[in-house]
Design an enzyme around this catalytic site. Structure first.
Site, mmCIF file in Angstrom:
data_model
loop_
_atom_site.group_PDB
_atom_site.id
_atom_site.type_symbol
_atom_site.label_atom_id
_atom_site.label_comp_id
_atom_site.label_asym_id
_atom_site.label_seq_id
_atom_site.Cartn_x
_atom_site.Cartn_y
_atom_site.Cartn_z
ATOM 1 N N CYS A 84 -15.154 2.252 -21.038
ATOM 2 C CA CYS A 84 -14.598 0.902 -20.953
ATOM 3 C C CYS A 84 -15.573 -0.090 -21.595
ATOM 4 O O CYS A 84 -16.783 -0.007 -21.398
ATOM 5 C CB CYS A 84 -14.315 0.449 -19.531
ATOM 6 S SG CYS A 84 -13.130 1.477 -18.674
ATOM 7 N N ARG A 112 -15.381 2.397 -26.856
ATOM 8 C CA ARG A 112 -15.654 2.675 -25.438
ATOM 9 C C ARG A 112 -14.434 3.204 -24.714
ATOM 10 O O ARG A 112 -14.533 3.693 -23.586
ATOM 11 C CB ARG A 112 -16.092 1.396 -24.729
ATOM 12 C CG ARG A 112 -17.293 0.726 -25.306
ATOM 13 C CD ARG A 112 -18.568 1.312 -24.846
ATOM 14 N NE ARG A 112 -18.710 1.405 -23.431
ATOM 15 C CZ ARG A 112 -19.877 1.358 -22.798
ATOM 16 N NH1 ARG A 112 -20.975 1.210 -23.477
ATOM 17 N NH2 ARG A 112 -19.963 1.485 -21.505
ATOM 18 N N TRP A 147 -10.858 2.906 -20.744
ATOM 19 C CA TRP A 147 -10.747 4.376 -20.747
ATOM 20 C C TRP A 147 -10.320 4.712 -19.324
ATOM 21 O O TRP A 147 -11.089 4.529 -18.381
ATOM 22 C CB TRP A 147 -12.093 5.009 -21.099
ATOM 23 C CG TRP A 147 -12.031 6.486 -21.314
ATOM 24 C CD1 TRP A 147 -11.785 7.135 -22.485
ATOM 25 C CD2 TRP A 147 -12.224 7.503 -20.321
ATOM 26 N NE1 TRP A 147 -11.810 8.487 -22.286
ATOM 27 C CE2 TRP A 147 -12.072 8.749 -20.967
ATOM 28 C CE3 TRP A 147 -12.491 7.499 -18.953
ATOM 29 C CZ2 TRP A 147 -12.197 9.961 -20.302
ATOM 30 C CZ3 TRP A 147 -12.605 8.716 -18.284
ATOM 31 C CH2 TRP A 147 -12.459 9.924 -18.965
ATOM 32 N N ASN A 184 -16.090 -1.638 -15.168
ATOM 33 C CA ASN A 184 -16.429 -0.346 -15.747
ATOM 34 C C ASN A 184 -17.029 0.473 -14.605
ATOM 35 O O ASN A 184 -17.970 0.000 -13.965
ATOM 36 C CB ASN A 184 -17.479 -0.596 -16.848
ATOM 37 C CG ASN A 184 -17.692 0.597 -17.734
ATOM 38 O OD1 ASN A 184 -17.083 1.640 -17.530
ATOM 39 N ND2 ASN A 184 -18.559 0.440 -18.705
ATOM 40 N N GLY A 185 -16.488 1.629 -14.308
ATOM 41 C CA GLY A 185 -17.024 2.424 -13.196
ATOM 42 C C GLY A 185 -15.898 2.894 -12.296
ATOM 43 O O GLY A 185 -14.718 2.793 -12.651
ATOM 44 N N GLU A 240 -23.198 22.437 -32.480
ATOM 45 C CA GLU A 240 -22.872 21.076 -32.906
ATOM 46 C C GLU A 240 -21.743 21.093 -33.954
ATOM 47 O O GLU A 240 -20.862 20.234 -33.928
ATOM 48 C CB GLU A 240 -24.136 20.404 -33.454
ATOM 49 C CG GLU A 240 -23.961 19.014 -34.020
ATOM 50 C CD GLU A 240 -23.443 17.968 -33.027
ATOM 51 O OE1 GLU A 240 -23.371 18.244 -31.819
ATOM 52 O OE2 GLU A 240 -23.086 16.863 -33.490
ATOM 53 N N LYS A 287 -18.296 19.132 -33.393
ATOM 54 C CA LYS A 287 -17.742 18.169 -34.364
ATOM 55 C C LYS A 287 -16.313 18.568 -34.719
ATOM 56 O O LYS A 287 -15.430 17.730 -34.801
ATOM 57 C CB LYS A 287 -18.575 18.111 -35.652
ATOM 58 C CG LYS A 287 -19.920 17.459 -35.535
ATOM 59 C CD LYS A 287 -19.907 15.951 -35.465
ATOM 60 C CE LYS A 287 -19.845 15.400 -34.102
ATOM 61 N NZ LYS A 287 -20.938 15.392 -33.216
ATOM 62 N N GLU A 344 -13.901 17.912 -31.638
ATOM 63 C CA GLU A 344 -13.654 16.520 -31.246
ATOM 64 C C GLU A 344 -12.971 15.727 -32.343
ATOM 65 O O GLU A 344 -12.182 14.832 -32.047
ATOM 66 C CB GLU A 344 -14.923 15.822 -30.722
ATOM 67 C CG GLU A 344 -16.078 15.712 -31.653
ATOM 68 C CD GLU A 344 -17.349 15.178 -30.977
ATOM 69 O OE1 GLU A 344 -17.316 14.680 -29.840
ATOM 70 O OE2 GLU A 344 -18.406 15.266 -31.618
ATOM 71 N N HIS A 397 -20.532 41.021 -27.798
ATOM 72 C CA HIS A 397 -20.285 41.104 -26.356
ATOM 73 C C HIS A 397 -19.016 40.361 -25.962
ATOM 74 O O HIS A 397 -18.894 39.914 -24.824
ATOM 75 C CB HIS A 397 -21.492 40.562 -25.595
ATOM 76 C CG HIS A 397 -22.748 41.316 -25.886
ATOM 77 N ND1 HIS A 397 -23.057 42.515 -25.284
ATOM 78 C CD2 HIS A 397 -23.744 41.071 -26.767
ATOM 79 C CE1 HIS A 397 -24.208 42.965 -25.751
ATOM 80 N NE2 HIS A 397 -24.639 42.107 -26.662
ATOM 81 N N LYS A 422 -17.202 6.823 -26.597
ATOM 82 C CA LYS A 422 -18.539 6.947 -27.188
ATOM 83 C C LYS A 422 -19.621 7.108 -26.118
ATOM 84 O O LYS A 422 -20.561 7.867 -26.289
ATOM 85 C CB LYS A 422 -18.814 5.693 -28.024
ATOM 86 C CG LYS A 422 -20.173 5.655 -28.665
ATOM 87 C CD LYS A 422 -20.151 6.357 -29.975
ATOM 88 C CE LYS A 422 -21.508 6.478 -30.618
ATOM 89 N NZ LYS A 422 -21.661 7.774 -31.296
HETATM 90 C C1 G6P Z 1 -20.126 11.206 -25.659
HETATM 91 C C2 G6P Z 1 -20.024 10.999 -27.152
HETATM 92 C C3 G6P Z 1 -20.920 11.997 -27.878
HETATM 93 C C4 G6P Z 1 -22.347 11.915 -27.371
HETATM 94 C C5 G6P Z 1 -22.412 12.092 -25.836
HETATM 95 C C6 G6P Z 1 -23.804 11.780 -25.296
HETATM 96 O O1 G6P Z 1 -19.550 12.424 -25.318
HETATM 97 O O2 G6P Z 1 -18.684 11.135 -27.585
HETATM 98 O O3 G6P Z 1 -20.903 11.731 -29.268
HETATM 99 O O4 G6P Z 1 -23.117 12.924 -27.953
HETATM 100 O O5 G6P Z 1 -21.506 11.174 -25.220
HETATM 101 O O6 G6P Z 1 -24.101 10.432 -25.521
HETATM 102 P P1 G6P Z 1 -25.542 9.819 -25.571
HETATM 103 O O7 G6P Z 1 -25.323 8.337 -25.767
HETATM 104 O O8 G6P Z 1 -26.174 10.125 -24.245
HETATM 105 O O9 G6P Z 1 -26.268 10.437 -26.689
#
Ligand code: G6P
Length: 617
Positions: free
Chosen positions: A2, A27, A77, A103-104, A490, A494, A497, A513, A612
């Site tokens: 949010c 957000r 969100w 937010n929360g 990673e 990517k 997501e 395995h 994010k």
């Molecule tokens: C969310 C974002 C990711 C990020 C993760 C950790 O899931 O979508 O892109 O890697 O949070 O965020 P931070 O701000 O702690 O790196």
């Protein structure tokens, strides 16, 4: 999660709030809304809509808001209550003269709602947030001003919260509160105007002078400035605005279609800036100036534990490799959300390194609280100066990636790796584990990476072809060993997501395995097979996949003709020193995920269901 923005000053608030919401859309994008205190007085005017900011813009276009110089905005969100107009923030109490954004999660909202209903409050939404508006209204009705009413209200709420409120009883005033790790409340100091936001990004077009609320702090703003208090009613200590050096221009997409592509392309500059912030080549010197009270611990600790979430966890996994290889210290990584609940065994002998680009991820902050309670010294790797991880940790290594707006991280991944490299070098140096010559070599190696990554980003030809192949695929396996394992993880993250293709990152040694049972002509594998990624072992994995009619896209070092011939397709990375191969190897995988998502018509900057910064558990 949010996004929150508030403005009070001499300008019209609505355009500032709406622009701020666009800056905050990463957000959350389930709904958006604004509330204004009309210049002519009277109840707050509220406009809110399900969906993205464009829907709210259209609603306001059809039914314009009154002139106002004070207001709040929110992009959601969803947690409690589905995305809908009614559940969108801002929320009001029964009498409509109090309005809040939040937010929360109000963990005791069901009990509060029952209690408030009994006292005659009627609810219009299914949200936990609305209970805050009704409590605030009661606290104002019993004679409190907005700041005192907020303090009284916060005392009733269980869980972590960030709240901003307005009331028509106090025109020109907004009050904000932070309890726990539901997200930042950043105070922006303008010329004759003040702002509050959940993020620096939304404040930068107006000011670079900012202060972050600490846990259990409240702030009251009017156009003249801010006053701070703690939840127990005492004046808050040490809230001084600081000037951040972030460039507001980095909040623009520029010539790119998406923030994500811009941020992928910015990696050479982000790496160069991070390098410049942390070391010099001539003389070869580390300049980790923000280690603070953590510095003496580098010599004393017996092991390192790195924690993070998402992409930052993958960077931490590369960091583990650095601490072991360069500093020869036992090192491990943990998912912050698992670590905090495991009653981990640690104390002052363990250096805890948290990695978080935002510095606000709730699980990372909770893990840091556990570490602090155990007496472990802590360093955070962070891209947001002033954020909560930098306050909780004993020291910080800052990355200088600039604002990152794409929900899927890219440049903060590579810069976090660079920062971890610097921290491992510093640890090795103070422990006498590397000579001056070795240090100089490592520094030169990292200094060369911005240009190397820049060359990698010049041509996407082979990647576009691979992406076209993956456009229709349902599943992809990503395999890596050693330092390439975090890159496989990673790369898979990517891919899922951004493109919603199911992708599994796996340790290549584990393939036999289980995952090998999945291999058939429709289930392609991306194999990380650079020269330092235990290449010969990966060659065997590729042979085994090919023998089962599986398709392989190999990520190989330039000139590795044997592997290029063995795989169905290959993408090359330039030869680089072993420790820095992860920085080169991730680049084609970022672009591959991007291009696959683009080919599949996905919303790259705002993938479905994601946000994010994750500030709820
Ligand atoms: C969310 C974002 C990711 C990020 C993760 C950790 O899931 O979508 O892109 O890697 O949070 O965020 P931070 O701000 O702690 O790196």
């Amino acid at each position: 999660m949010c996004g929150i923005i508030a403005y009070t000053g001499s300008r019209q608030a609505a355009p500032i709030l709406l622009a701020g919401l666009r800056d905050l859309e990463y957000r959350g994008y389930d709904s958006a809304g604004v509330a204004l205190l009309p210049e002519s007085g009277g109840e707050p005017a509220v406009a809110k809509r399900r969906g993205k900011i464009a829907e709210l813009d259209a609603a306001i276009g059809a039914e314009p808001l009154p002139p106002a110089r004070t207001g709040i905005g929110h992009t959601r969100w969803a947690t409690h209550g589905a995305p809908s107009d009614a559940n969108a923030h801002p929320h009001t109490g029964s009498g409509n003269d109090v309005v809040i954004v939040h937010n929360g999660i109000v963990e005791n909202y069901a009990a509060l709602r029952a209690e408030l209903s009994e006292r005659g409050h009627a609810f219009e939404s299914e949200t936990d947030t609305e209970t805050i508006a009704h409590l605030l209204e009661e606290a104002l009705d019993s004679g409190n001003d907005l700041l005192a009413a907020m303090r009284e209200t916060c005392a009733r709420l269980a869980g972590s919260q960030a709240i901003v409120a307005l009331t028509s009883r106090e025109p020109g005033v907004a009050v904000g509160a932070r309890i726990g790790h539901a997200g930042a409340v950043v105070v922006g100091y303008g010329e004759g105007e003040m702002l509050l936001s959940s993020d620096l990004a939304a404040l930068l077009p107006h000011t670079r002078d900012v202060a972050f609320l600490a846990d259990r702090q409240l702030v009251r703003i009017d156009e003249r400035g801010a006053t701070y208090e703690t939840l127990d009613g005492s004046a808050a200590a040490e809230v001084e605005p600081r000037t951040v050096s972030l460039d507001p221009a980095s909040a623009d997409k520029g010539a790119y279609d998406t923030y994500m592509l811009k941020e992928i392309m910015e990696q050479p500059a982000a790496l160069a800036d991070t390098f410049g912030g942390l070391m010099t080549v001539e003389p070869a010197r580390l300049t980790l100036d923000d280690l603070g009270e953590a510095r003496p611990w580098l010599e004393r600790v017996e092991r390192v534990l790195l924690v993070g979430m998402g992409t930052s966890l993958h960077a931490a996994m590369v960091g583990r490799w650095y601490f072991e290889q360069i500093a020869r210290l036992p090192a491990d990584t943990d998912n912050a959300s698992e670590f905090r609940y495991r009653e981990p065994v640690l104390g002052p002998e363990t250096l805890v390194v948290s990695v978080s680009q935002s510095g606000e991820t709730v699980d990372v902050l909770e893990a840091m609280n556990v570490a602090r309670a155990s007496g472990a010294p802590q360093i955070t790797i962070c891209n947001t100066p002033g954020s909560q991880t930098t306050r909780v940790a004993d020291g910080a290594v800052h990355t200088y990636a600039g604002l990152e707006r794409g929900v899927a991280s890219s440049k903060t991944f590579t810069t976090s790796i660079a920062a971890l490299f610097a921290l491992a070098l510093e640890t090795a140096r103070v422990r006498g584990r590397i000579s001056d010559d070795e240090l100089a070599r490592h520094v030169r190696d990292l200094a060369a990476m911005p240009e190397i990554v820049g060359r990698q980003l010049e041509s996407f030809d082979g990647i576009a072809k691979a992406a076209d192949r993956f456009r229709t695929t349902q599943h992809i396996l990503f395999l890596g060993r050693g330092p390439a394992l975090p890159i496989a993880l990673e790369g898979a993250l990517k891919m899922k997501e951004l493109s919603y293709v199911h992708a599994e990152g796996y340790a290549a040694g584990e393939m036999k395995h289980g995952p090998i049972a999945l291999i058939d002509p429709t289930f392609p594998t991306v194999a990380l097979a650079g020269q330092h990624a235990l290449r010969s072992k990966i060659v065997s994995n590729i042979e085994q996949i090919r023998a089962r009619d599986g398709e392989v896209l190999a990520i190989v070092t330039e000139g590795d003709d044997e592997l290029i011939a063995l795989a169905n397709e290959a993408l090359t990375v330039p030869p680089v020193p072993a420790l820095l191969e992860p920085l080169a190897a991730i680049v084609p995988l970022q672009v591959l995920a991007y291009a696959t998502a683009d080919a599949r018509g996905c919303d790259i900057d705002q993938p479905r269901n994601l946000a994010k910064t994750v500030t709820v558990e």
